[in-house]
Design a protein around this motif. Structure first.
Motif, PDB file in Angstrom:
ATOM      1  N   ASP A 122       0.701  -1.340   0.103  1.00 40.48           N
ATOM      2  CA  ASP A 122      -0.068  -0.067  -0.033  1.00 40.48           C
ATOM      3  C   ASP A 122       0.914   1.380  -0.081  1.00 40.48           C
ATOM      4  OD1 ASP A 122      -2.363  -1.273   0.125  1.00 40.48           O
ATOM      5  OD2 ASP A 122      -2.209  -1.668   2.200  1.00 40.48           O
ATOM      6  N   VAL A 123       2.253   1.298   0.055  1.00 36.16           N
ATOM      7  CA  VAL A 123       3.082   2.464  -0.115  1.00 36.16           C
ATOM      8  C   VAL A 123       3.802   2.003  -1.402  1.00 36.16           C
ATOM      9  CG1 VAL A 123       2.974   2.627   2.564  1.00 36.16           C
ATOM     10  CG2 VAL A 123       4.637   1.188   1.702  1.00 36.16           C
ATOM     11  N   SER A 124       4.622   3.256  -1.805  1.00 39.91           N
ATOM     12  CA  SER A 124       5.331   3.301  -2.794  1.00 39.91           C
ATOM     13  C   SER A 124       6.692   3.647  -2.330  1.00 39.91           C
ATOM     14  CB  SER A 124       4.925   4.501  -3.912  1.00 39.91           C
ATOM     15  OG  SER A 124       4.764   5.745  -3.130  1.00 39.91           O
ATOM     16  N   GLY A 125       7.081   3.835  -1.238  1.00 41.50           N
ATOM     17  CA  GLY A 125       8.395   4.078  -0.585  1.00 41.50           C
ATOM     18  C   GLY A 125       8.463   3.876   0.793  1.00 41.50           C
ATOM     19  N   VAL A 126       9.575   4.186   1.382  1.00 42.55           N
ATOM     20  CA  VAL A 126       9.520   4.151   2.862  1.00 42.55           C
ATOM     21  C   VAL A 126       8.555   5.057   3.501  1.00 42.55           C
ATOM     22  CG1 VAL A 126      10.901   4.270   5.068  1.00 42.55           C
ATOM     23  CG2 VAL A 126      11.883   3.325   2.814  1.00 42.55           C
ATOM     24  N   THR A 127       7.738   4.332   4.430  1.00 36.16           N
ATOM     25  CA  THR A 127       6.567   5.416   4.956  1.00 36.16           C
ATOM     26  C   THR A 127       6.628   5.188   6.440  1.00 36.16           C
ATOM     27  OG1 THR A 127       5.317   5.129   2.976  1.00 36.16           O
ATOM     28  CG2 THR A 127       4.170   6.082   4.809  1.00 36.16           C
ATOM     29  N   VAL A 128       6.531   6.327   7.202  1.00 33.79           N
ATOM     30  CA  VAL A 128       6.410   6.204   8.821  1.00 33.79           C
ATOM     31  C   VAL A 128       5.015   6.556   9.002  1.00 33.79           C
ATOM     32  CG1 VAL A 128       7.162   7.327  10.838  1.00 33.79           C
ATOM     33  CG2 VAL A 128       8.975   6.793   9.037  1.00 33.79           C
ATOM     34  N   VAL A 129       4.096   5.537   9.629  1.00 40.36           N
ATOM     35  CA  VAL A 129       3.106   5.945  10.041  1.00 40.36           C
ATOM     36  C   VAL A 129       2.923   6.204  11.865  1.00 40.36           C
ATOM     37  CG1 VAL A 129       0.442   5.346  10.139  1.00 40.36           C
ATOM     38  CG2 VAL A 129       1.955   4.667   8.052  1.00 40.36           C
ATOM     39  N   VAL A 130       2.642   7.523  11.870  1.00 38.85           N
ATOM     40  CA  VAL A 130       2.869   8.116  13.538  1.00 38.85           C
ATOM     41  C   VAL A 130       1.376   7.443  13.913  1.00 38.85           C
ATOM     42  CG1 VAL A 130       3.231   9.671  15.021  1.00 38.85           C
ATOM     43  CG2 VAL A 130       4.523   9.815  12.684  1.00 38.85           C
ATOM     44  N   GLY A 131       1.687   6.553  14.971  1.00 36.83           N
ATOM     45  CA  GLY A 131       0.405   5.914  15.552  1.00 36.83           C
ATOM     46  C   GLY A 131      -0.027   6.542  17.050  1.00 36.83           C
ATOM     47  N   ALA A 132      -1.071   5.938  17.386  1.00 31.01           N
ATOM     48  CA  ALA A 132      -1.884   6.536  18.580  1.00 31.01           C
ATOM     49  C   ALA A 132      -0.802   6.388  19.679  1.00 31.01           C
ATOM     50  CB  ALA A 132      -3.124   6.017  18.606  1.00 31.01           C
ATOM     51  N   ASP A 133       0.161   5.525  19.665  1.00 30.82           N
ATOM     52  CA  ASP A 133       0.984   5.281  20.689  1.00 30.82           C
ATOM     53  C   ASP A 133       2.309   6.455  20.723  1.00 30.82           C
ATOM     54  OD1 ASP A 133       2.197   4.391  18.449  1.00 30.82           O
ATOM     55  OD2 ASP A 133       3.267   2.721  19.391  1.00 30.82           O
ATOM     56  N   TRP A 134       1.988   7.423  19.919  1.00 25.93           N
ATOM     57  CA  TRP A 134       3.101   8.657  19.953  1.00 25.93           C
ATOM     58  C   TRP A 134       2.621   9.626  19.433  1.00 25.93           C
ATOM     59  CZ3 TRP A 134       7.716   8.311  15.922  1.00 25.93           C
ATOM     60  CH2 TRP A 134       8.674   9.224  16.234  1.00 25.93           C
ATOM     61  N   ARG A 135       1.618  10.143  20.398  1.00 25.40           N
ATOM     62  CA  ARG A 135       0.893  11.235  20.054  1.00 25.40           C
ATOM     63  C   ARG A 135       1.624  12.807  20.575  1.00 25.40           C
ATOM     64  NH1 ARG A 135      -4.524  10.674  19.350  1.00 25.40           N
ATOM     65  NH2 ARG A 135      -5.199  12.620  20.553  1.00 25.40           N
ATOM     66  N   GLN A 136       2.850  12.551  21.180  1.00 26.40           N
ATOM     67  CA  GLN A 136       3.536  13.840  21.348  1.00 26.40           C
ATOM     68  C   GLN A 136       5.054  13.551  21.406  1.00 26.40           C
ATOM     69  OE1 GLN A 136       2.173  15.071  25.320  1.00 26.40           O
ATOM     70  NE2 GLN A 136       2.826  13.477  26.397  1.00 26.40           N
ATOM     71  N   GLY A 137       5.760  14.423  21.496  1.00 28.17           N
ATOM     72  CA  GLY A 137       7.303  14.191  21.543  1.00 28.17           C
ATOM     73  C   GLY A 137       7.940  13.769  20.051  1.00 28.17           C
ATOM     74  N   SER A 138       9.386  13.960  19.982  1.00 31.07           N
ATOM     75  CA  SER A 138      10.050  13.604  18.854  1.00 31.07           C
ATOM     76  C   SER A 138      10.383  12.568  18.832  1.00 31.07           C
ATOM     77  CB  SER A 138      11.007  15.082  18.581  1.00 31.07           C
ATOM     78  OG  SER A 138      11.864  15.119  19.638  1.00 31.07           O
ATOM     79  N   THR A 139      10.923  11.798  19.958  1.00 35.29           N
ATOM     80  CA  THR A 139      11.721  10.416  20.267  1.00 35.29           C
ATOM     81  C   THR A 139      10.505   9.663  20.467  1.00 35.29           C
ATOM     82  OG1 THR A 139      13.598  11.715  20.681  1.00 35.29           O
ATOM     83  CG2 THR A 139      13.344   9.334  21.320  1.00 35.29           C
ATOM     84  N   TYR A 140      10.439   8.467  19.856  1.00 39.38           N
ATOM     85  CA  TYR A 140       9.433   7.463  19.839  1.00 39.38           C
ATOM     86  C   TYR A 140       9.442   6.862  21.529  1.00 39.38           C
ATOM     87  CZ  TYR A 140       6.788   3.111  19.433  1.00 39.38           C
ATOM     88  OH  TYR A 140       5.687   2.098  19.212  1.00 39.38           O
ATOM     89  N   PRO A 141       8.285   6.907  22.286  1.00 39.35           N
ATOM     90  CA  PRO A 141       8.451   6.439  23.606  1.00 39.35           C
ATOM     91  C   PRO A 141       8.833   5.166  23.848  1.00 39.35           C
ATOM     92  CG  PRO A 141       5.901   6.765  22.761  1.00 39.35           C
ATOM     93  CD  PRO A 141       6.807   7.210  21.658  1.00 39.35           C
ATOM     94  N   LYS A 142       9.488   4.957  25.070  1.00 34.95           N
ATOM     95  CA  LYS A 142       9.976   3.647  25.156  1.00 34.95           C
ATOM     96  C   LYS A 142       8.626   2.658  25.719  1.00 34.95           C
ATOM     97  CE  LYS A 142      13.018   0.705  28.088  1.00 34.95           C
ATOM     98  NZ  LYS A 142      14.101   0.885  29.079  1.00 34.95           N
ATOM     99  N   GLN A 143       8.655   1.680  24.817  1.00 38.82           N
ATOM    100  CA  GLN A 143       7.354   0.684  25.606  1.00 38.82           C
ATOM    101  C   GLN A 143       7.808  -0.089  26.545  1.00 38.82           C
ATOM    102  OE1 GLN A 143       4.273   1.244  23.282  1.00 38.82           O
ATOM    103  NE2 GLN A 143       5.783   2.932  22.838  1.00 38.82           N
ATOM    104  N   GLU A 144       6.632  -0.110  27.424  1.00 38.89           N
ATOM    105  CA  GLU A 144       6.890  -1.237  28.782  1.00 38.89           C
ATOM    106  C   GLU A 144       6.716  -2.673  28.110  1.00 38.89           C
ATOM    107  OE1 GLU A 144       4.288  -0.308  31.654  1.00 38.89           O
ATOM    108  OE2 GLU A 144       4.830   1.677  31.899  1.00 38.89           O
ATOM    109  N   THR A 145       7.788  -3.379  28.571  1.00 35.86           N
ATOM    110  CA  THR A 145       7.330  -4.771  28.576  1.00 35.86           C
ATOM    111  C   THR A 145       6.142  -5.329  29.186  1.00 35.86           C
ATOM    112  OG1 THR A 145       9.734  -5.002  28.181  1.00 35.86           O
ATOM    113  CG2 THR A 145       8.651  -7.074  28.593  1.00 35.86           C
ATOM    114  N   PRO A 146       5.205  -6.047  28.433  1.00 40.73           N
ATOM    115  CA  PRO A 146       3.991  -6.421  29.146  1.00 40.73           C
ATOM    116  C   PRO A 146       4.468  -7.709  30.002  1.00 40.73           C
ATOM    117  CG  PRO A 146       3.743  -6.346  26.859  1.00 40.73           C
ATOM    118  CD  PRO A 146       5.122  -6.136  27.026  1.00 40.73           C
TER     119      PRO A 146
END
Length: 551
Positions: free
Chosen positions: A498-522
């Motif tokens: 569905d994409v023609s090149g490298v595509t970043v989709v910023v999701g609901a888990d990253w609604r603020q900040g410029s660095t992807y938030p560290k995800q807790e290990t479940p």
């Protein structure tokens, strides 16, 4: 039975002598022919009766084996003929198949859909609402069954039928009718392209790849309940789910307080009741109690080792279920059942997706943000909803996300030559998108040396998790390089046409900040309190009856 003679002998006489008499005659001489007849004699002393008995027995055994195999094959084909199949995914869905864990095992996700179809005499008789006969069915019961990769635990998550979600663009595989994407309650997805559309809706909502779907209607529930022989359910007060001044209709369920074994129509009434419990959400709890009790019943009856009962259940199941085509044979359904049966009851957890009232309609609900995401993250990472696993299993899984992190692929281009498109996917069912997120992250990439990064303001997908997509193998390394620069795990890098090149989709888990938030290990057993969890071994569950429906 007659036998042809050997070495030119004529047909032998019919052998009707009892086996005991044969053994007596055969014992007359060791290494000799008993009696004195010549080789061509037809008398009982003219040939070895024991050999004849062996030949006779072998022939009968061969006939029995071939006959049984033939009957078995015909019955197997009969079961296969019962099964109705459909396309697995008929919608616009982006979920990727779950990767194997460190031991090479993969989980299995199955979507179970209860249809309210009135498109047969049996379903109209059981479900009423004759005026809806011929209308597209709705998926009033929807449950995701997650079977862990190690087959030691299983989780079930229900989504209430009145949950407002994004339903993707779907195509009905039977008619070719195309349905545009819409925002509506989830039970409508079944009428917009069949079970494959409901599966696509779930995949987009949860980020979980769903391997198979199964649907069952009113008449199917009755057949299955009868084949099982009844399931114990419990009510704290006398219950009668009927028309009242508060609400028209009702399932007709009428029980006295205490535990009852329900089957057939009464089992269907239990599963359909909602007014008497007080809400549609509590109906899910009653359904979970029924399923847990059914599993305990099947295990206690050793149904998987009782051929007669198993065949009855197989007949009912293949006549009652419609399944996605990749599991559309009796053998594949049996194999799936065998995997499910290995899970201990205290490692089965029934839950409802955490939800809150829909701000647009008080009669509907929407996913409860972070709590709903926590549930989906546990499933994505194949982490048990219970904490009843063995200590050594917990240690083995500590720090393991459930999926192998593949070795990084070398980028094909320098950072400054990698074209990157950034999309804002922060919109959710319950939350509006965060403005300018695509611009903010593309600016961040430019600052890191990816000078060809740019925002895409024409596309605003809804993504529960941030992902980096690439269209072809030669761009995989470039996509992983972009993900690493932003702190996004490489397990969130996926191939997509569905994409023609490298595509970043910023999701609901990253609604603020410029660095992807560290995800807790479940962690196993760490599920939200509002998921209404019930353990499969809990035999003390009993439904409260809403006061107007007590008698």
């Amino acid at each position: 039975m007659t036998q042809s003679g050997l070495r030119g002998e004529g047909p032998a006489v019919e052998d009707t002598m009892p086996l005991a008499q044969h053994e007596k005659n055969a014992g007359g001489g060791h290494g000799r022919r008993g009696g004195g007849g010549g080789r061509g004699s037809r008398g009982t002393g003219g040939r070895r009766p024991k050999r004849r008995v062996l030949r006779w027995s072998a022939t009968v055994l061969a006939v029995v084996i071939l006959g049984t195999a033939g009957a078995g094959y015909l019955y197997y084909e009969h079961l296969n003929g019962n099964i109705r199949k459909g396309e697995r995914d008929s919608g616009d869905s982006k979920a990727q198949k779950t990767k194997a864990n460190a031991d090479g095992q993969t989980p299995v996700n199955i979507l179970l859909i209860g249809s309210d179809s009135r498109n047969s005499d049996a379903n109209v008789a059981l479900g009423g609402s004759r005026e809806n006969r011929g209308s597209p069915p709705l998926g009033d019961v929807q449950m995701l069954i997650h079977l862990a990769a190690d087959r030691k635990s299983a989780e079930v998550v229900s989504i209430p039928r009145d949950t407002r979600v994004d339903i993707p663009k779907c195509t009905d595989p039977k008619t070719g009718t195309k349905y545009p994407a819409t925002n509506a309650i989830i039970n409508e997805s079944l009428a917009r392209g069949g079970a494959g559309c409901t599966l696509a809706t779930w995949q987009n909502l949860t980020g979980v790849y769903i391997d198979h779907w199964m649907t069952i209607d009113f008449a199917g529930v009755v057949k299955m309940a009868d084949a099982i022989g009844g399931v114990d359910v419990c009510v704290k007060q006398n219950v009668w789910d009927r028309s009242t001044a508060l609400a028209h209709g009702g399932s007709g369920l009428k029980l006295t307080a205490g535990t009852h074994k329900v089957k057939g129509v009464q089992a269907l009434q239990w599963l359909r009741t909602r007014h008497a419990w007080g809400s549609d959400l509590l109906r899910a709890r009653a359904q979970h109690m029924y399923l847990n009790s059914m599993i305990r019943t099947l295990k206690s009856q050793s149904i998987f080792t009782d051929t007669g009962r198993l065949l009855d259940l197989a007949e009912a199941a293949t006549r009652s279920l419609q399944v996605s085509e990749e599991i559309g044979t009796g053998k594949k359904l049996y194999d799936l059942a065998m995997q499910l049966k290995t899970v201990p009851t205290d490692r089965i957890t029934m839950t409802t997706m955490p939800n809150v009232q829909d701000p647009q309609n008080r009669d509907h609900v929407v996913p409860d943000g972070a709590n709903a995401q926590k549930i989906w993250k546990l499933i994505q990472d194949d982490v048990a909803f219970d904490a009843n696993g063995k200590t050594e299993d917990a240690k083995k899984d500590a720090g393991k996300s459930g999926a192998k992190t593949p070795p990084a692929t070398q980028p094909a281009h320098p950072d400054g030559q990698i074209g990157v498109t950034v999309q804002n996917g922060t919109r959710t069912t319950e939350l509006a998108p965060i403005g300018h997120r695509a611009t903010a992250i593309s600016d961040e990439l430019v600052g890191k040396g990816f000078t060809k990064a740019s925002p895409d303001s024409t596309t605003t997908p809804s993504a529960s998790q941030t992902v980096v997509r690439y269209p072809s193998a030669e761009l995989k390394g470039d996509a992983e390089r972009v993900a690493t620069a932003l702190g996004i795990p490489t397990t969130s890098v996926e191939k997509s046409t569905d994409v023609s090149g490298v595509t970043v989709v910023v999701g609901a888990d990253w609604r603020q900040g410029s660095t992807y938030p560290k995800q807790e290990t479940p962690k196993a057993g760490d599920i939200p309190e509002n998921s209404d969890a019930i353990n499969g071994a809990d035999t003390k569950q009993c439904m409260d009856v809403y006061k107007p429906y007590q008698w």
